[in-house]
Motif scaffolding. Structure first.
Motif, PDB file in Angstrom:
ATOM      1  N   VAL A  56      25.070  40.233  56.418  1.00 10.42           N
ATOM      2  CA  VAL A  56      24.601  40.716  55.113  1.00 10.42           C
ATOM      3  C   VAL A  56      25.572  41.797  54.617  1.00 10.42           C
ATOM      4  N   ARG A  57      26.084  42.591  55.564  1.00 12.84           N
ATOM      5  CA  ARG A  57      27.095  43.594  55.172  1.00 12.84           C
ATOM      6  C   ARG A  57      28.501  43.007  55.165  1.00 12.84           C
ATOM      7  N   TYR A  58      28.796  42.121  56.126  1.00 16.12           N
ATOM      8  CA  TYR A  58      30.179  41.673  56.303  1.00 16.12           C
ATOM      9  C   TYR A  58      30.405  40.200  55.973  1.00 16.12           C
ATOM     10  N   GLY A  59      29.477  39.561  55.280  1.00 12.78           N
ATOM     11  CA  GLY A  59      29.665  38.159  54.937  1.00 12.78           C
ATOM     12  C   GLY A  59      29.242  37.860  53.508  1.00 12.78           C
ATOM     13  N   VAL A  60      28.123  38.427  53.081  1.00 11.45           N
ATOM     14  CA  VAL A  60      27.672  38.204  51.700  1.00 11.45           C
ATOM     15  C   VAL A  60      28.700  38.840  50.759  1.00 11.45           C
ATOM     16  N   ALA A  61      29.122  38.077  49.758  1.00 12.55           N
ATOM     17  CA  ALA A  61      30.185  38.565  48.874  1.00 12.55           C
ATOM     18  C   ALA A  61      29.724  39.819  48.113  1.00 12.55           C
ATOM     19  N   PRO A  62      30.669  40.751  47.851  1.00 17.02           N
ATOM     20  CA  PRO A  62      30.287  42.013  47.217  1.00 17.02           C
ATOM     21  C   PRO A  62      29.627  41.842  45.850  1.00 17.02           C
ATOM     22  N   ASP A  63      29.990  40.757  45.135  1.00 16.71           N
ATOM     23  CA  ASP A  63      29.408  40.567  43.797  1.00 16.71           C
ATOM     24  C   ASP A  63      28.031  39.909  43.869  1.00 16.71           C
ATOM     25  N   HIS A  64      27.546  39.624  45.068  1.00 22.57           N
ATOM     26  CA  HIS A  64      26.191  39.064  45.196  1.00 22.57           C
ATOM     27  C   HIS A  64      25.220  40.193  45.564  1.00 22.57           C
ATOM     28  N   THR A  83      36.958  33.039  56.802  1.00 21.24           N
ATOM     29  CA  THR A  83      36.285  34.194  57.411  1.00 21.24           C
ATOM     30  C   THR A  83      37.223  35.409  57.465  1.00 21.24           C
ATOM     31  N   GLU A  84      38.531  35.174  57.663  1.00 22.09           N
ATOM     32  CA  GLU A  84      39.469  36.305  57.669  1.00 22.09           C
ATOM     33  C   GLU A  84      39.525  36.953  56.280  1.00 22.09           C
ATOM     34  N   PHE A  85      39.523  36.119  55.263  1.00 27.33           N
ATOM     35  CA  PHE A  85      39.578  36.629  53.887  1.00 27.33           C
ATOM     36  C   PHE A  85      38.268  37.365  53.544  1.00 27.33           C
ATOM     37  N   VAL A  86      37.144  36.762  53.948  1.00 29.39           N
ATOM     38  CA  VAL A  86      35.837  37.387  53.683  1.00 29.39           C
ATOM     39  C   VAL A  86      35.766  38.741  54.397  1.00 29.39           C
ATOM     40  N   SER A  87      36.228  38.783  55.664  1.00 29.29           N
ATOM     41  CA  SER A  87      36.176  40.041  56.423  1.00 29.29           C
ATOM     42  C   SER A  87      36.993  41.123  55.721  1.00 29.29           C
ATOM     43  N   TRP A  88      38.111  40.713  55.159  1.00 32.32           N
ATOM     44  CA  TRP A  88      38.976  41.694  54.476  1.00 32.32           C
ATOM     45  C   TRP A  88      38.290  42.283  53.243  1.00 32.32           C
ATOM     46  N   TYR A  89      37.761  41.417  52.370  1.00 30.66           N
ATOM     47  CA  TYR A  89      37.160  41.993  51.157  1.00 30.66           C
ATOM     48  C   TYR A  89      35.797  42.627  51.442  1.00 30.66           C
ATOM     49  N   SER A  90      35.238  42.334  52.652  1.00 29.78           N
ATOM     50  CA  SER A  90      33.966  42.960  53.024  1.00 29.78           C
ATOM     51  C   SER A  90      34.171  44.245  53.828  1.00 29.78           C
ATOM     52  N   VAL A 125      34.594  32.396  48.289  1.00 26.28           N
ATOM     53  CA  VAL A 125      35.993  32.854  48.283  1.00 26.28           C
ATOM     54  C   VAL A 125      36.702  32.419  47.003  1.00 26.28           C
ATOM     55  N   SER A 126      36.345  31.242  46.481  1.00 25.88           N
ATOM     56  CA  SER A 126      36.969  30.795  45.222  1.00 25.88           C
ATOM     57  C   SER A 126      36.584  31.752  44.093  1.00 25.88           C
ATOM     58  N   ARG A 127      35.310  32.109  44.068  1.00 22.61           N
ATOM     59  CA  ARG A 127      34.832  33.014  43.003  1.00 22.61           C
ATOM     60  C   ARG A 127      35.491  34.387  43.132  1.00 22.61           C
ATOM     61  N   MET A 128      35.580  34.893  44.358  1.00 22.02           N
ATOM     62  CA  MET A 128      36.199  36.213  44.544  1.00 22.02           C
ATOM     63  C   MET A 128      37.668  36.197  44.134  1.00 22.02           C
ATOM     64  N   LEU A 129      38.336  35.064  44.353  1.00 22.22           N
ATOM     65  CA  LEU A 129      39.757  34.975  43.997  1.00 22.22           C
ATOM     66  C   LEU A 129      39.983  35.108  42.492  1.00 22.22           C
ATOM     67  N   VAL A 130      39.024  34.650  41.698  1.00 24.38           N
ATOM     68  CA  VAL A 130      39.250  34.657  40.241  1.00 24.38           C
ATOM     69  C   VAL A 130      38.538  35.811  39.536  1.00 24.38           C
ATOM     70  N   ARG A 131      37.755  36.571  40.277  1.00 25.91           N
ATOM     71  CA  ARG A 131      37.060  37.699  39.653  1.00 25.91           C
ATOM     72  C   ARG A 131      38.059  38.768  39.206  1.00 25.91           C
ATOM     73  N   GLY A 132      37.782  39.390  38.100  1.00 29.26           N
ATOM     74  CA  GLY A 132      38.653  40.455  37.592  1.00 29.26           C
ATOM     75  C   GLY A 132      38.156  41.824  38.035  1.00 29.26           C
ATOM     76  N   ALA A 133      38.994  42.840  37.777  1.00 32.30           N
ATOM     77  CA  ALA A 133      38.684  44.206  38.206  1.00 32.30           C
ATOM     78  C   ALA A 133      37.368  44.702  37.607  1.00 32.30           C
ATOM     79  N   ALA A 134      37.144  44.365  36.338  1.00 29.34           N
ATOM     80  CA  ALA A 134      35.949  44.894  35.662  1.00 29.34           C
ATOM     81  C   ALA A 134      34.683  44.408  36.363  1.00 29.34           C
ATOM     82  N   GLU A 135      34.739  43.189  36.913  1.00 29.01           N
ATOM     83  CA  GLU A 135      33.546  42.645  37.583  1.00 29.01           C
ATOM     84  C   GLU A 135      33.405  43.194  39.002  1.00 29.01           C
ATOM     85  N   LEU A 136      34.542  43.518  39.629  1.00 30.15           N
ATOM     86  CA  LEU A 136      34.486  43.939  41.033  1.00 30.15           C
ATOM     87  C   LEU A 136      34.265  45.443  41.191  1.00 30.15           C
TER      88      LEU A 136
END
Ligand code: NAP
Length: 444
Positions: free
Chosen positions: A42-50, A121-128, A157-168
């Motif tokens: 929940v802390r290290y897998g659910v995407a930050p924008d969720h 999972t490596e990419f998710v761990s990084w942004y989490s 991961v696809s959604r996180m790749l295209v999200r802009g700064a204002a959303e993140l």
């Protein structure tokens, strides 16, 4: 009194602890985690924008703050430097392993190890902000990315790749990941399934969300949808809705957004191709339905250019030294949650969550899973309670050189994350390395 250790503080661990203390007033639970922070995926897998899913942390928190539940962070069980499972077993009447599925499945194709090819999972761990994750320069020089797999992690991961700064910016994403994603020159994400749209594993809510991302269009090829021979009317409702959403996108005229997610189907990855020492493209073989839900190859190939490849083909459990493991399913063999050693239930050892049933289902699936395990454990409680265990396992842990991070240490980390966010003009911002986390946990 029955003393139980739950190993892992993700949803399955927390639901197990909750079920134990709710159903038996004589049970005391220590929830151990190798990290100083609770909540697992929940802390290290659910995407930050969720944010809505992340808010589940509130209910998991109330479990860990229960008067008969204690969080002990920074305690590694099993493996190099970890507390051996045999020793842990001596400290408690029962141990429930809720350790999840810590690694990724492999594709087993040439080029998988090329620079620029990562597991999702490596990419998710990084942004989490997972403290074991490295900033691997995921997006350096990347214009086109391929995401292999069409499950919910691929969607994340696809959604996180295209999200802009204002959303993140309003999320708790670490500052370095926010800066990297905001500065990326990526314009295209190809999310690719080896089977058809009717067999995709994503859920419709997550799929639909892709259609509403600012500055991004979703492109679906009508011809690839047409390859699917499944009768939409005969599909289970989730899959039928997925197909409807995809058909809607396929019918839309092309737009001119700065970024695109292309959803592709019937393409099986066969090789990652090298360009200048790193991944430059993915070679796919076109497949066609075999009318039994599977696909067969056609001998026709397509190369999709990509400077970043995220392999999002599912998680996989890892063996915990001292416990049995089924290498085929990547789970610990069990019967209704009782760990099986040589086919026989091992007294006082239990499993729940992904390490019990494999990496499937949503967070809520862990509730009935935990309940089944707790039912077994409580049925065994009269015999287990006769075991001789120390009055305070923490003293015994300290004697083995382990100094657990208590709940107050976690609360101090939370305060440090709020302070960091305030300094950056943002909300809470996650700390992302071991030293900073452990330093913050020691602040009184
Ligand atoms: P998943 O749902 O099992 O999806 C894995 C994908 O990888 C499937 O499309 C699968 O295709 C594909 N795949 C497997 N092996 C492959 C190969 N060798 N070559 C090409 N493709 C391959 O796994 P996940 O996306 O990691 O999700 C894990 C669990 O977490 C799921 O239960 C998911 O729903 C859950 N989750 C939920 C959320 C949410 O609710 N928002 C977010 C993230 C994760 P085949 O079907 O053909 O095997």
């Amino acid at each position: 009194m029955l003393r139980v250790a739950v190993v892992g503080s993700g949803p399955s661990g927390c639901y197990t602890a909750q079920n134990l203390v709710q159903r038996d007033p004589g049970v005391h639970v220590d929830v151990l985690d190798r990290l100083p922070c609770p909540y697992g995926l929940v802390r290290y897998g659910v995407a930050p924008d969720h944010e809505k899913i992340k808010s589940l942390q509130g209910s998991l928190r109330s479990v860990l703050e229960h008067e008969r539940v204690r969080f002990l962070g920074g305690v590694r069980v099993g493996g190099p430097g970890g507390l051996p499972v045999e020793r842990l077993r001596e400290l408690y009447h029962a141990v429930v392993y809720c350790v999840g599925a810590a690694t990724d499945r492999r594709l087993g194709i040439p080029g998988e190890e090329l620079p620029g090819s990562w597991s999702a999972t490596e990419f998710v761990s990084w942004y989490s902000a997972h403290p074991d994750a490295a900033d691997a320069g995921f997006l350096r020089g990347v214009r086109s990315a391929v995401v292999i797999g069409v499950g919910n992690v691929a969607v994340d991961v696809s959604r996180m790749l295209v999200r802009g700064a204002a959303e993140l910016r309003p999320t708790d994403i670490p500052q370095a990941a926010l800066d990297t994603l905001a500065a990326s020159g990526l314009s295209e994400v190809h999310m690719v399934g080896r089977r058809g749209p009717a067999q995709a594993r994503f859920t419709t809510k997550e799929l639909r969300e892709l259609g509403g991302l600012p500055g991004c269009e979703v492109v679906v090829d009508k011809a690839e949808l047409a390859l699917d021979t499944a009768d939409p009317g005969a599909l289970p409702s989730g899959q039928r809705r997925n197909v409807e959403v995809l058909r809607g996108w396929a019918a839309e005229p092309a737009a001119t957004a700065a970024r695109r997610i292309r959803l592709r189907f019937f393409l099986r990855p066969v090789e990652l191709l090298e360009v200048a020492g790193r991944v430059g493209a993915v070679r796919f073989e076109r497949t066609e339905p075999d009318d039994r839900g599977g696909v067969t190859g056609t001998g026709r190939y397509e190369d999709v250019p990509a400077q970043l490849v995220l392999r999002s083909v599912g998680y996989r459990g890892v063996p915990l030294p001292g416990l049995p493991f089924d290498p085929v399913s990547g789970t610990i063999p069990h019967q209704e949650g009782r760990v099986l050693r040589d086919g026989t239930p091992s007294p006082g050892e239990y499993v729940a969550g992904w390490i019990k049933r494999g990496p499937t289902g949503v967070i809520g699936t862990n509730r009935p899973c935990a309940k089944e395990t707790v039912t077994s454990l409580l049925a065994d409680a009269p015999a287990l309670g006769r075991g001789d265990v120390p009055t305070d396992p923490v003293a015994a842990l300290r004697a083995t050189g382990v100094e657990p991070v208590p709940w107050n240490g976690w609360l101090a980390i939370e305060r440090a994350e709020a302070e960091l966010g305030a300094r950056l003009g943002r909300g809470v911002v996650k700390l992302s390395d071991w030293d900073t986390l452990l330093g913050a946990a020691r602040v009184p």
